[in-house]
Design an enzyme around this catalytic site. Structure first.
Site, PDB file in Angstrom:
ATOM      1  N   LYS A 182       5.490  22.585  -8.108  1.00 19.22           N
ATOM      2  CA  LYS A 182       4.693  23.339  -9.088  1.00 19.22           C
ATOM      3  C   LYS A 182       5.373  24.653  -9.458  1.00 19.22           C
ATOM      4  O   LYS A 182       5.409  25.035 -10.617  1.00 19.22           O
ATOM      5  CB  LYS A 182       3.284  23.655  -8.534  1.00 19.22           C
ATOM      6  CG  LYS A 182       2.471  22.435  -8.148  1.00 19.22           C
ATOM      7  CD  LYS A 182       1.047  22.807  -7.761  1.00 19.22           C
ATOM      8  CE  LYS A 182       0.935  23.723  -6.563  1.00 19.22           C
ATOM      9  NZ  LYS A 182       1.370  23.124  -5.291  1.00 19.22           N
ATOM     10  N   ARG A 236      -8.046  25.696  -6.552  1.00 24.81           N
ATOM     11  CA  ARG A 236      -7.845  24.814  -5.403  1.00 24.81           C
ATOM     12  C   ARG A 236      -9.166  24.293  -4.843  1.00 24.81           C
ATOM     13  O   ARG A 236      -9.139  23.479  -3.938  1.00 24.81           O
ATOM     14  CB  ARG A 236      -7.124  25.585  -4.302  1.00 24.81           C
ATOM     15  CG  ARG A 236      -5.597  25.413  -4.288  1.00 24.81           C
ATOM     16  CD  ARG A 236      -5.056  26.364  -3.234  1.00 24.81           C
ATOM     17  NE  ARG A 236      -3.807  25.992  -2.663  1.00 24.81           N
ATOM     18  CZ  ARG A 236      -2.635  26.569  -2.951  1.00 24.81           C
ATOM     19  NH1 ARG A 236      -2.551  27.478  -3.882  1.00 24.81           N
ATOM     20  NH2 ARG A 236      -1.549  26.213  -2.300  1.00 24.81           N
ATOM     21  N   ARG A 274      12.945  24.154   2.620  1.00 23.66           N
ATOM     22  CA  ARG A 274      12.662  25.164   1.596  1.00 23.66           C
ATOM     23  C   ARG A 274      13.022  26.568   2.077  1.00 23.66           C
ATOM     24  O   ARG A 274      12.798  26.920   3.230  1.00 23.66           O
ATOM     25  CB  ARG A 274      11.182  25.109   1.206  1.00 23.66           C
ATOM     26  CG  ARG A 274      10.803  26.134   0.159  1.00 23.66           C
ATOM     27  CD  ARG A 274       9.593  25.744  -0.624  1.00 23.66           C
ATOM     28  NE  ARG A 274       8.344  26.033   0.077  1.00 23.66           N
ATOM     29  CZ  ARG A 274       7.146  25.887  -0.501  1.00 23.66           C
ATOM     30  NH1 ARG A 274       7.050  25.435  -1.747  1.00 23.66           N
ATOM     31  NH2 ARG A 274       6.056  26.158   0.170  1.00 23.66           N
ATOM     32  N   ARG A 281       9.452  30.613   4.575  1.00 26.46           N
ATOM     33  CA  ARG A 281       8.055  31.064   4.549  1.00 26.46           C
ATOM     34  C   ARG A 281       7.383  30.760   5.872  1.00 26.46           C
ATOM     35  O   ARG A 281       7.560  29.686   6.422  1.00 26.46           O
ATOM     36  CB  ARG A 281       7.298  30.326   3.418  1.00 26.46           C
ATOM     37  CG  ARG A 281       7.280  31.071   2.124  1.00 26.46           C
ATOM     38  CD  ARG A 281       6.718  30.240   1.001  1.00 26.46           C
ATOM     39  NE  ARG A 281       5.357  29.764   1.252  1.00 26.46           N
ATOM     40  CZ  ARG A 281       4.608  29.164   0.335  1.00 26.46           C
ATOM     41  NH1 ARG A 281       5.093  28.974  -0.882  1.00 26.46           N
ATOM     42  NH2 ARG A 281       3.401  28.749   0.614  1.00 26.46           N
ATOM     43  N   ARG A 287      -1.595  22.334   6.159  1.00 29.53           N
ATOM     44  CA  ARG A 287      -1.785  22.630   4.727  1.00 29.53           C
ATOM     45  C   ARG A 287      -1.990  21.353   3.917  1.00 29.53           C
ATOM     46  O   ARG A 287      -2.773  21.318   2.973  1.00 29.53           O
ATOM     47  CB  ARG A 287      -0.580  23.405   4.181  1.00 29.53           C
ATOM     48  CG  ARG A 287      -0.609  24.871   4.605  1.00 29.53           C
ATOM     49  CD  ARG A 287       0.732  25.537   4.376  1.00 29.53           C
ATOM     50  NE  ARG A 287       1.149  25.546   2.990  1.00 29.53           N
ATOM     51  CZ  ARG A 287       2.420  25.571   2.583  1.00 29.53           C
ATOM     52  NH1 ARG A 287       3.406  25.574   3.474  1.00 29.53           N
ATOM     53  NH2 ARG A 287       2.714  25.599   1.312  1.00 29.53           N
TER      54      ARG A 287
HETATM   55  P1  AMP Z   1       1.192  28.542  -2.274  1.00 26.61           P
HETATM   56  O1  AMP Z   1       2.303  29.511  -2.482  1.00 26.61           O
HETATM   57  O2  AMP Z   1       0.567  28.054  -3.549  1.00 26.61           O
HETATM   58  O3  AMP Z   1       1.589  27.409  -1.363  1.00 26.61           O
HETATM   59  O4  AMP Z   1       0.029  29.352  -1.527  1.00 26.61           O
HETATM   60  C1  AMP Z   1       0.254  29.926  -0.265  1.00 26.61           C
HETATM   61  C2  AMP Z   1      -1.072  30.214   0.422  1.00 26.61           C
HETATM   62  O5  AMP Z   1      -1.807  31.159  -0.335  1.00 26.61           O
HETATM   63  C3  AMP Z   1      -2.017  29.021   0.562  1.00 26.61           C
HETATM   64  O6  AMP Z   1      -1.715  28.218   1.700  1.00 26.61           O
HETATM   65  C4  AMP Z   1      -3.352  29.744   0.715  1.00 26.61           C
HETATM   66  O7  AMP Z   1      -3.493  30.322   2.001  1.00 26.61           O
HETATM   67  C5  AMP Z   1      -3.199  30.885  -0.271  1.00 26.61           C
HETATM   68  N1  AMP Z   1      -3.662  30.501  -1.628  1.00 26.61           N
HETATM   69  C6  AMP Z   1      -2.909  30.379  -2.757  1.00 26.61           C
HETATM   70  N2  AMP Z   1      -3.663  30.020  -3.802  1.00 26.61           N
HETATM   71  C7  AMP Z   1      -4.926  29.901  -3.335  1.00 26.61           C
HETATM   72  C8  AMP Z   1      -6.166  29.523  -3.927  1.00 26.61           C
HETATM   73  N3  AMP Z   1      -6.249  29.192  -5.218  1.00 26.61           N
HETATM   74  N4  AMP Z   1      -7.263  29.506  -3.127  1.00 26.61           N
HETATM   75  C9  AMP Z   1      -7.196  29.841  -1.827  1.00 26.61           C
HETATM   76  N5  AMP Z   1      -6.065  30.191  -1.199  1.00 26.61           N
HETATM   77  C10 AMP Z   1      -4.928  30.217  -1.941  1.00 26.61           C
END
Ligand code: AMP
Length: 216
Positions: free
Chosen positions: A13, A88, A127, A160, A171
Protein backbone atom coordinates in the site's frame (compact mmCIF):
# COMPACT_ATOMS: atom_id res chain seq x y z
CA UNK A 1 -9.71 11.29 -6.93
CA UNK A 2 -10.44 10.12 -3.39
CA UNK A 3 -8.85 6.73 -3.17
CA UNK A 4 -8.40 4.18 -0.41
CA UNK A 5 -5.44 1.77 -0.46
CA UNK A 6 -6.52 -1.47 1.20
CA UNK A 7 -4.87 -4.81 1.85
CA UNK A 8 -2.92 -6.44 4.64
CA UNK A 9 0.29 -5.10 6.19
CA UNK A 10 3.11 -5.62 3.67
CA UNK A 11 0.83 -5.80 0.62
CA UNK A 12 2.47 -2.74 -0.95
CA UNK A 13 0.00 0.00 0.00
CA UNK A 14 2.74 2.44 0.94
CA UNK A 15 4.95 1.82 -2.10
CA UNK A 16 2.11 2.13 -4.60
CA UNK A 17 0.23 4.82 -2.69
CA UNK A 18 3.30 7.06 -2.68
CA UNK A 19 3.83 6.63 -6.41
CA UNK A 20 0.15 7.21 -7.22
CA UNK A 21 0.07 10.34 -5.08
CA UNK A 22 3.07 11.75 -6.95
CA UNK A 23 1.58 10.83 -10.36
CA UNK A 24 -1.84 12.28 -9.57
CA UNK A 25 -0.57 15.33 -7.69
CA UNK A 26 -2.59 14.57 -4.57
CA UNK A 27 -1.33 13.77 -1.05
CA UNK A 28 -0.60 10.19 -0.03
CA UNK A 29 -1.81 10.08 3.56
CA UNK A 30 -0.64 7.03 5.48
CA UNK A 31 -1.93 6.86 9.04
CA UNK A 32 0.97 4.62 10.13
CA UNK A 33 3.39 7.31 8.92
CA UNK A 34 1.44 10.09 10.65
CA UNK A 35 1.53 8.09 13.88
CA UNK A 36 5.27 7.34 13.61
CA UNK A 37 5.88 11.08 13.14
CA UNK A 38 3.96 11.76 16.35
CA UNK A 39 5.93 9.04 18.17
CA UNK A 40 9.23 10.47 16.93
CA UNK A 41 8.21 13.98 18.02
CA UNK A 42 7.15 12.70 21.46
CA UNK A 43 3.72 14.38 21.30
CA UNK A 44 0.91 13.29 23.68
CA UNK A 45 -0.75 11.39 20.78
CA UNK A 46 2.58 9.76 19.95
CA UNK A 47 3.14 8.68 23.54
CA UNK A 48 -0.34 7.20 23.69
CA UNK A 49 -0.05 5.49 20.28
CA UNK A 50 3.37 3.92 20.76
CA UNK A 51 2.35 1.14 23.14
CA UNK A 52 -0.42 0.02 20.77
CA UNK A 53 1.84 0.19 17.72
CA UNK A 54 4.73 -1.67 19.32
CA UNK A 55 2.57 -4.66 20.11
CA UNK A 56 0.75 -4.54 16.74
CA UNK A 57 -2.62 -3.42 18.10
CA UNK A 58 -4.75 -0.69 16.64
CA UNK A 59 -4.63 2.80 18.07
CA UNK A 60 -8.11 3.66 19.45
CA UNK A 61 -10.71 4.81 16.94
CA UNK A 62 -11.34 8.20 18.56
CA UNK A 63 -7.64 9.14 18.17
CA UNK A 64 -7.57 7.97 14.54
CA UNK A 65 -10.86 9.60 13.54
CA UNK A 66 -9.74 12.96 14.91
CA UNK A 67 -6.30 12.64 13.30
CA UNK A 68 -7.88 12.06 9.88
CA UNK A 69 -10.44 14.82 10.36
CA UNK A 70 -7.60 17.30 10.93
CA UNK A 71 -5.43 15.97 8.10
CA UNK A 72 -8.22 15.99 5.51
CA UNK A 73 -9.07 19.58 6.46
CA UNK A 74 -5.65 20.71 5.20
CA UNK A 75 -5.77 22.56 1.86
CA UNK A 76 -3.69 20.02 -0.07
CA UNK A 77 -6.39 17.35 0.47
CA UNK A 78 -9.19 19.49 -0.97
CA UNK A 79 -8.98 18.13 -4.52
CA UNK A 80 -8.37 14.53 -3.55
CA UNK A 81 -6.17 12.18 -1.57
CA UNK A 82 -4.90 8.66 -1.26
CA UNK A 83 -5.60 7.20 2.14
CA UNK A 84 -3.31 4.34 3.12
CA UNK A 85 -4.04 2.25 6.20
CA UNK A 86 -7.32 4.02 6.95
CA UNK A 87 -10.11 3.10 7.62
CA UNK A 88 -9.12 -0.07 9.47
CA UNK A 89 -12.34 -0.53 11.47
CA UNK A 90 -16.05 -0.20 10.77
CA UNK A 91 -16.24 2.82 13.10
CA UNK A 92 -13.46 4.56 11.12
CA UNK A 93 -15.21 3.79 7.81
CA UNK A 94 -18.52 5.17 9.05
CA UNK A 95 -16.84 8.31 10.42
CA UNK A 96 -14.99 8.85 7.13
CA UNK A 97 -18.19 8.54 5.08
CA UNK A 98 -19.87 11.10 7.31
CA UNK A 99 -16.92 13.49 7.16
CA UNK A 100 -16.83 13.37 3.36
CA UNK A 101 -20.62 13.54 2.98
CA UNK A 102 -20.63 16.77 5.01
CA UNK A 103 -18.52 18.30 2.23
CA UNK A 104 -20.58 16.67 -0.55
CA UNK A 105 -17.85 14.14 -1.33
CA UNK A 106 -17.44 10.37 -1.27
CA UNK A 107 -14.75 7.76 -1.84
CA UNK A 108 -14.26 7.13 -5.59
CA UNK A 109 -12.37 3.86 -5.45
CA UNK A 110 -11.01 1.30 -3.01
CA UNK A 111 -7.92 -0.42 -4.32
CA UNK A 112 -7.31 -3.77 -2.63
CA UNK A 113 -3.82 -5.22 -3.05
CA UNK A 114 -4.10 -8.99 -2.67
CA UNK A 115 -1.04 -10.91 -1.52
CA UNK A 116 -1.10 -14.34 0.19
CA UNK A 117 -0.06 -14.57 3.84
CA UNK A 118 3.12 -16.64 3.20
CA UNK A 119 4.42 -13.96 0.87
CA UNK A 120 3.49 -11.20 3.32
CA UNK A 121 5.57 -12.79 6.07
CA UNK A 122 8.54 -13.11 3.71
CA UNK A 123 8.14 -9.49 2.55
CA UNK A 124 7.93 -8.02 6.04
CA UNK A 125 10.95 -9.98 7.24
CA UNK A 126 13.08 -8.27 4.59
CA UNK A 127 11.53 -4.83 4.96
CA UNK A 128 13.60 -1.81 5.94
CA UNK A 129 12.41 1.74 6.46
CA UNK A 130 13.96 5.16 6.23
CA UNK A 131 13.32 6.74 9.65
CA UNK A 132 13.46 10.21 8.10
CA UNK A 133 11.11 10.05 5.07
CA UNK A 134 9.53 6.65 5.92
CA UNK A 135 10.13 5.21 2.45
CA UNK A 136 10.07 1.40 2.60
CA UNK A 137 12.53 -0.97 0.92
CA UNK A 138 12.89 -4.74 0.66
CA UNK A 139 16.45 -6.01 0.91
CA UNK A 140 15.90 -8.64 -1.84
CA UNK A 141 13.04 -7.33 -4.00
CA UNK A 142 13.47 -3.56 -3.80
CA UNK A 143 16.86 -2.80 -2.24
CA UNK A 144 18.32 0.68 -1.85
CA UNK A 145 21.04 1.60 -4.36
CA UNK A 146 23.58 2.18 -1.61
CA UNK A 147 23.82 -0.71 0.84
CA UNK A 148 21.63 0.21 3.85
CA UNK A 149 20.89 3.88 3.09
CA UNK A 150 17.77 5.62 1.76
CA UNK A 151 18.02 6.54 -1.96
CA UNK A 152 16.18 9.82 -1.32
CA UNK A 153 18.02 11.28 1.67
CA UNK A 154 20.94 8.94 2.55
CA UNK A 155 19.62 8.14 6.04
CA UNK A 156 20.58 4.71 7.42
CA UNK A 157 17.62 2.34 7.09
CA UNK A 158 16.09 0.63 10.10
CA UNK A 159 13.83 -2.37 10.82
CA UNK A 160 10.44 -1.27 12.10
CA UNK A 161 9.85 -2.50 15.65
CA UNK A 162 6.51 -3.98 14.64
CA UNK A 163 8.11 -5.96 11.77
CA UNK A 164 9.59 -8.49 14.24
CA UNK A 165 8.19 -11.94 13.28
CA UNK A 166 5.94 -12.43 16.36
CA UNK A 167 4.46 -8.96 16.02
CA UNK A 168 3.95 -9.50 12.27
CA UNK A 169 1.93 -12.64 12.95
CA UNK A 170 -0.16 -10.77 15.50
CA UNK A 171 -0.70 -7.82 13.10
CA UNK A 172 -1.93 -10.21 10.41
CA UNK A 173 -4.42 -11.70 12.86
CA UNK A 174 -5.66 -8.24 13.87
CA UNK A 175 -6.01 -7.39 10.17
CA UNK A 176 -8.03 -10.56 9.48
CA UNK A 177 -10.24 -10.02 12.53
CA UNK A 178 -10.89 -6.31 12.27
CA UNK A 179 -10.01 -4.92 8.83
CA UNK A 180 -10.52 -7.49 6.07
CA UNK A 181 -14.32 -7.09 6.46
CA UNK A 182 -14.20 -3.30 6.21
CA UNK A 183 -13.83 -3.66 2.43
CA UNK A 184 -17.41 -5.02 2.32
CA UNK A 185 -18.54 -1.63 3.59
CA UNK A 186 -17.59 -0.25 0.15
CA UNK A 187 -18.59 -3.27 -1.96
CA UNK A 188 -22.18 -2.06 -2.10
CA UNK A 189 -21.17 0.95 -4.22
CA UNK A 190 -19.17 -1.17 -6.72
CA UNK A 191 -16.09 0.94 -6.17
CA UNK A 192 -13.83 -1.87 -4.95
CA UNK A 193 -10.98 -2.77 -7.34
CA UNK A 194 -8.95 -5.86 -6.56
CA UNK A 195 -5.40 -6.17 -7.85
CA UNK A 196 -3.17 -9.24 -7.61
CA UNK A 197 -0.14 -7.86 -5.76
CA UNK A 198 2.10 -10.89 -6.37
CA UNK A 199 4.46 -9.44 -8.97
CA UNK A 200 7.30 -6.95 -9.34
CA UNK A 201 6.61 -3.39 -8.23
CA UNK A 202 6.66 -2.32 -11.88
CA UNK A 203 4.12 -4.96 -12.91
CA UNK A 204 1.78 -4.25 -9.99
CA UNK A 205 1.99 -0.51 -10.78
CA UNK A 206 0.89 -1.32 -14.35
CA UNK A 207 -2.04 -3.39 -13.09
CA UNK A 208 -3.10 -0.59 -10.74
CA UNK A 209 -3.00 2.03 -13.49
CA UNK A 210 -5.06 -0.21 -15.80
CA UNK A 211 -7.61 -0.90 -13.08
CA UNK A 212 -8.01 2.79 -12.26
CA UNK A 213 -8.03 3.82 -15.93
CA UNK A 214 -4.85 5.88 -15.52
CA UNK A 215 -3.00 4.17 -18.37
CA UNK A 216 -4.91 6.01 -21.11
P1 AMP B 1 1.10 0.79 9.16
O1 AMP B 1 2.29 1.64 8.91
O2 AMP B 1 -0.07 1.12 8.29
O3 AMP B 1 1.44 -0.68 9.13
O4 AMP B 1 0.62 1.12 10.65
C1 AMP B 1 1.46 0.89 11.75
C2 AMP B 1 0.65 0.83 13.03
O5 AMP B 1 0.02 2.07 13.26
C3 AMP B 1 -0.49 -0.19 13.04
O6 AMP B 1 -0.05 -1.50 13.38
C4 AMP B 1 -1.38 0.41 14.13
O7 AMP B 1 -0.84 0.19 15.43
C5 AMP B 1 -1.26 1.89 13.85
N1 AMP B 1 -2.29 2.34 12.88
C6 AMP B 1 -2.10 2.82 11.62
N2 AMP B 1 -3.26 3.14 11.04
C7 AMP B 1 -4.22 2.86 11.94
C8 AMP B 1 -5.65 2.94 11.93
N3 AMP B 1 -6.31 3.38 10.85
N4 AMP B 1 -6.31 2.55 13.05
C9 AMP B 1 -5.66 2.11 14.14
N5 AMP B 1 -4.33 1.99 14.22
C10 AMP B 1 -3.61 2.36 13.13
Amino acid sequence: MRLLMAGSPGAGKGTHGRRLGADLGIPHIATGELLREQVAAGTPIGRKAQEYMDRGDYVPDDVMIEMIRLRLAEPDAEKGFILDGYPRTDAQATALDKLLANEGHAIDAVLVLEVPVEEIVQRLSGRRMCPKCQRAYHMADDPPKDDECCDDDGTTLIIRRDDEPDTVRYRLKVYADRTAGVIEHYDVDSIVRRVDGRASIHEVAKRIDETLGLDK
